[in-house]
Design an enzyme around this catalytic site. Structure first.
Site, PDB file in Angstrom:
ATOM      1  N   GLY A  82     -11.033  -0.702   9.564  1.00 24.65           N
ATOM      2  CA  GLY A  82     -12.420  -0.465   9.174  1.00 24.65           C
ATOM      3  C   GLY A  82     -12.713   0.984   8.837  1.00 24.65           C
ATOM      4  O   GLY A  82     -11.810   1.796   8.695  1.00 24.65           O
TER       5      GLY A  82
ATOM      6  N   LEU B 197     -14.051   1.918   5.958  1.00 27.89           N
ATOM      7  CA  LEU B 197     -13.278   1.872   4.718  1.00 27.89           C
ATOM      8  C   LEU B 197     -13.555   3.064   3.804  1.00 27.89           C
ATOM      9  O   LEU B 197     -14.674   3.568   3.740  1.00 27.89           O
ATOM     10  CB  LEU B 197     -13.589   0.569   3.966  1.00 27.89           C
ATOM     11  CG  LEU B 197     -13.347  -0.732   4.729  1.00 27.89           C
ATOM     12  CD1 LEU B 197     -13.586  -1.941   3.804  1.00 27.89           C
ATOM     13  CD2 LEU B 197     -11.951  -0.796   5.330  1.00 27.89           C
TER      14      LEU B 197
ATOM     15  N   GLU C 258     -11.697   4.978  -0.097  1.00 30.91           N
ATOM     16  CA  GLU C 258     -11.024   4.622  -1.357  1.00 30.91           C
ATOM     17  C   GLU C 258      -9.577   4.160  -1.151  1.00 30.91           C
ATOM     18  O   GLU C 258      -9.069   3.362  -1.932  1.00 30.91           O
ATOM     19  CB  GLU C 258     -11.043   5.802  -2.330  1.00 30.91           C
ATOM     20  CG  GLU C 258     -12.269   5.851  -3.216  1.00 30.91           C
ATOM     21  CD  GLU C 258     -12.466   4.596  -4.060  1.00 30.91           C
ATOM     22  OE1 GLU C 258     -11.489   4.116  -4.688  1.00 30.91           O
ATOM     23  OE2 GLU C 258     -13.580   4.075  -4.082  1.00 30.91           O
TER      24      GLU C 258
ATOM     25  N   HIS D  75      -8.372   2.309   1.363  1.00 32.05           N
ATOM     26  CA  HIS D  75      -8.449   0.878   1.679  1.00 32.05           C
ATOM     27  C   HIS D  75      -8.848   0.075   0.433  1.00 32.05           C
ATOM     28  O   HIS D  75      -8.297  -0.995   0.167  1.00 32.05           O
ATOM     29  CB  HIS D  75      -9.514   0.620   2.749  1.00 32.05           C
ATOM     30  CG  HIS D  75      -9.292   1.303   4.059  1.00 32.05           C
ATOM     31  ND1 HIS D  75     -10.087   2.325   4.511  1.00 32.05           N
ATOM     32  CD2 HIS D  75      -8.365   1.098   5.031  1.00 32.05           C
ATOM     33  CE1 HIS D  75      -9.677   2.711   5.707  1.00 32.05           C
ATOM     34  NE2 HIS D  75      -8.618   1.993   6.046  1.00 32.05           N
TER      35      HIS D  75
ATOM     36  N   LYS E 254       0.490   5.976   2.807  1.00 31.40           N
ATOM     37  CA  LYS E 254      -0.067   7.007   3.697  1.00 31.40           C
ATOM     38  C   LYS E 254       0.543   6.914   5.100  1.00 31.40           C
ATOM     39  O   LYS E 254       0.811   7.921   5.734  1.00 31.40           O
ATOM     40  CB  LYS E 254      -1.591   6.831   3.722  1.00 31.40           C
ATOM     41  CG  LYS E 254      -2.308   7.337   4.940  1.00 31.40           C
ATOM     42  CD  LYS E 254      -2.517   8.818   4.875  1.00 31.40           C
ATOM     43  CE  LYS E 254      -3.405   9.365   5.955  1.00 31.40           C
ATOM     44  NZ  LYS E 254      -3.434   8.676   7.219  1.00 31.40           N
TER      45      LYS E 254
ATOM     46  N   SER F 281      -8.478   9.386   5.017  1.00 38.91           N
ATOM     47  CA  SER F 281      -8.283   8.755   6.320  1.00 38.91           C
ATOM     48  C   SER F 281      -9.654   8.536   6.942  1.00 38.91           C
ATOM     49  O   SER F 281     -10.553   9.373   6.775  1.00 38.91           O
ATOM     50  CB  SER F 281      -7.448   9.675   7.219  1.00 38.91           C
ATOM     51  OG  SER F 281      -7.577   9.269   8.566  1.00 38.91           O
TER      52      SER F 281
HETATM   53  P1  AMP Z   1      -6.204   1.918   8.730  1.00 35.43           P
HETATM   54  O1  AMP Z   1      -7.575   1.335   8.612  1.00 35.43           O
HETATM   55  O2  AMP Z   1      -6.176   3.400   8.829  1.00 35.43           O
HETATM   56  O3  AMP Z   1      -5.361   1.200   9.765  1.00 35.43           O
HETATM   57  O4  AMP Z   1      -5.490   1.620   7.329  1.00 35.43           O
HETATM   58  C1  AMP Z   1      -5.421   0.305   6.804  1.00 35.43           C
HETATM   59  C2  AMP Z   1      -4.462   0.315   5.651  1.00 35.43           C
HETATM   60  O5  AMP Z   1      -4.921   1.217   4.648  1.00 35.43           O
HETATM   61  C3  AMP Z   1      -3.050   0.777   6.041  1.00 35.43           C
HETATM   62  O6  AMP Z   1      -2.094   0.001   5.350  1.00 35.43           O
HETATM   63  C4  AMP Z   1      -3.052   2.212   5.587  1.00 35.43           C
HETATM   64  O7  AMP Z   1      -1.753   2.714   5.295  1.00 35.43           O
HETATM   65  C5  AMP Z   1      -3.896   2.128   4.328  1.00 35.43           C
HETATM   66  N1  AMP Z   1      -4.440   3.450   3.999  1.00 35.43           N
HETATM   67  C6  AMP Z   1      -5.085   4.304   4.835  1.00 35.43           C
HETATM   68  N2  AMP Z   1      -5.375   5.461   4.201  1.00 35.43           N
HETATM   69  C7  AMP Z   1      -4.881   5.340   2.951  1.00 35.43           C
HETATM   70  C8  AMP Z   1      -4.846   6.207   1.798  1.00 35.43           C
HETATM   71  N3  AMP Z   1      -5.382   7.431   1.820  1.00 35.43           N
HETATM   72  N4  AMP Z   1      -4.259   5.740   0.676  1.00 35.43           N
HETATM   73  C9  AMP Z   1      -3.704   4.509   0.630  1.00 35.43           C
HETATM   74  N5  AMP Z   1      -3.706   3.643   1.671  1.00 35.43           N
HETATM   75  C10 AMP Z   1      -4.281   4.049   2.818  1.00 35.43           C
END
Ligand code: AMP
Length: 286
Positions: free
Chosen positions: A31, A33, A35, A37, A151, A187
């Site tokens: 969550g 979210l 760009e 995601h 990432k 992030s």
């Molecule tokens: P998270 O919500 O941080 O667990 O991320 C969910 C998914 O989004 C994971 O597969 C992450 O690797 C991906 N993600 C997070 N940040 C980025 C980013 N800056 N660019 C591409 N994918 C991302």
């Protein structure tokens, strides 16, 4: 767009779509979210008939309860963003739905892919938590394809291992890292950076860019590239927890770059730990 909170309902809805011949894409997220995601959701929407986005801050991958508590959340905004990027189903369960009373199964992946780098700093239980929740999400959403971001490079290696070792019938797609205009990898945790910390956060990208330039200039020795990368952190007053050149598939340390190398780094900046990485590829014989 359908909002689902119960595992049973998700399984029923997905089964109905699948029996009508639809392909299902899953985008697991915690969550808040951004760009990054949304790029995964858009990719899923291009390739699959039905896109499921899960929003679940998974407690078993946090070793520090304060970090779990401080993790940013805004479900209403997430649902709107996911829907506008092409999600058909948002699955947002409560922790008790994912880990009901009596839950006692953990997927443990052994060796350097869970014990080195992030695993060395946070402990291997971090990736056991990731592997367990990802295996459960695959079982709940029955996706044909699941989308992850480069990432979190080590997480991608762990998920590929999980799928291969357990013969899970899902294709893994890794999507490129989306960055802010100045190069900071997006992030959910970036909102916790103060103004000065936001400037200092550029240390990670600067370190990785220095490696890319040195490789471009012909350097192939990984210890020298690690030294160059670490040196680029100094002007930012940021100390990396690790800065390493490893094999992109196994995460084994490399001494020279033969074909490609994954440079990964993590650093604390203010209240958050930031991660970033780059894959450098060299033409054979250069
Ligand atoms: P998270 O919500 O941080 O667990 O991320 C969910 C998914 O989004 C994971 O597969 C992450 O690797 C991906 N993600 C997070 N940040 C980025 C980013 N800056 N660019 C591409 N994918 C991302």
């Amino acid at each position: 767009m359908l909002m689902v909170r119960c595992v049973g309902e998700l399984q029923r809805v997905v089964r109905t779509h699948r029996s009508a011949g639809a392909t299902v894409g899953l985008v697991p997220t915690m969550g808040f979210l951004h760009e990054g995601h949304l790029s995964l959701i858009r990719q899923a929407n291009c390739e699959c008939d039905v896109v499921v986005v899960s929003i679940f801050v998974n407690p078993t991958q946090f070793s520090d309860p304060n970090d779990l508590e401080a993790y940013p959340r805004d479900e209403a905004r997430d649902v709107e963003l996911a829907s506008s990027a092409g999600a058909h189903i948002v699955f947002a369960p409560d922790p008790g739905e994912v880990y009901p009373e009596g839950f006692c199964t953990t997927v443990r992946i052994h060796g350097p892919i869970t014990e080195s780098l992030e695993g060395a700093v946070r402990g291997p239980a971090h990736f056991w938590g990731v592997a367990t929740v990802v295996a459960k999400l695959f079982s709940m959403a029955q996706p044909d394809v699941a989308y992850f971001g480069q990432k979190d490079a080590q997480q991608c290696v762990v998920v590929r291992r999980l799928v291969a070792d357990l013969d899970l019938p899902v294709r893994i797609e890794i999507c490129p890292t989306i960055r802010e205009p100045d190069g900071l990898a997006m992030s959910s945790r970036n909102v916790r950076l103060g103004r000065d910390e936001r400037e200092r956060a550029l240390a990670l990208r600067a370190g990785l860019a220095a490696v890319e330039s040195a490789v471009e200039a012909g350097e192939r020795a990984v210890d020298e590239l690690e030294r160059v990368g670490r040196a680029a952190f100094v002007p930012f007053g940021v100390e990396p927890e690790y800065f390493a050149g490893v094999d992109p598939m196994t995460l084994h340390p490399l001494s020279t770059i033969e074909r490609s190398a994954l440079f990964v780094t993590a650093a604390p900046v203010g209240p958050v730990r930031l991660l970033d990485n780059v894959v450098v590829a060299v033409a054979a014989g250069r």
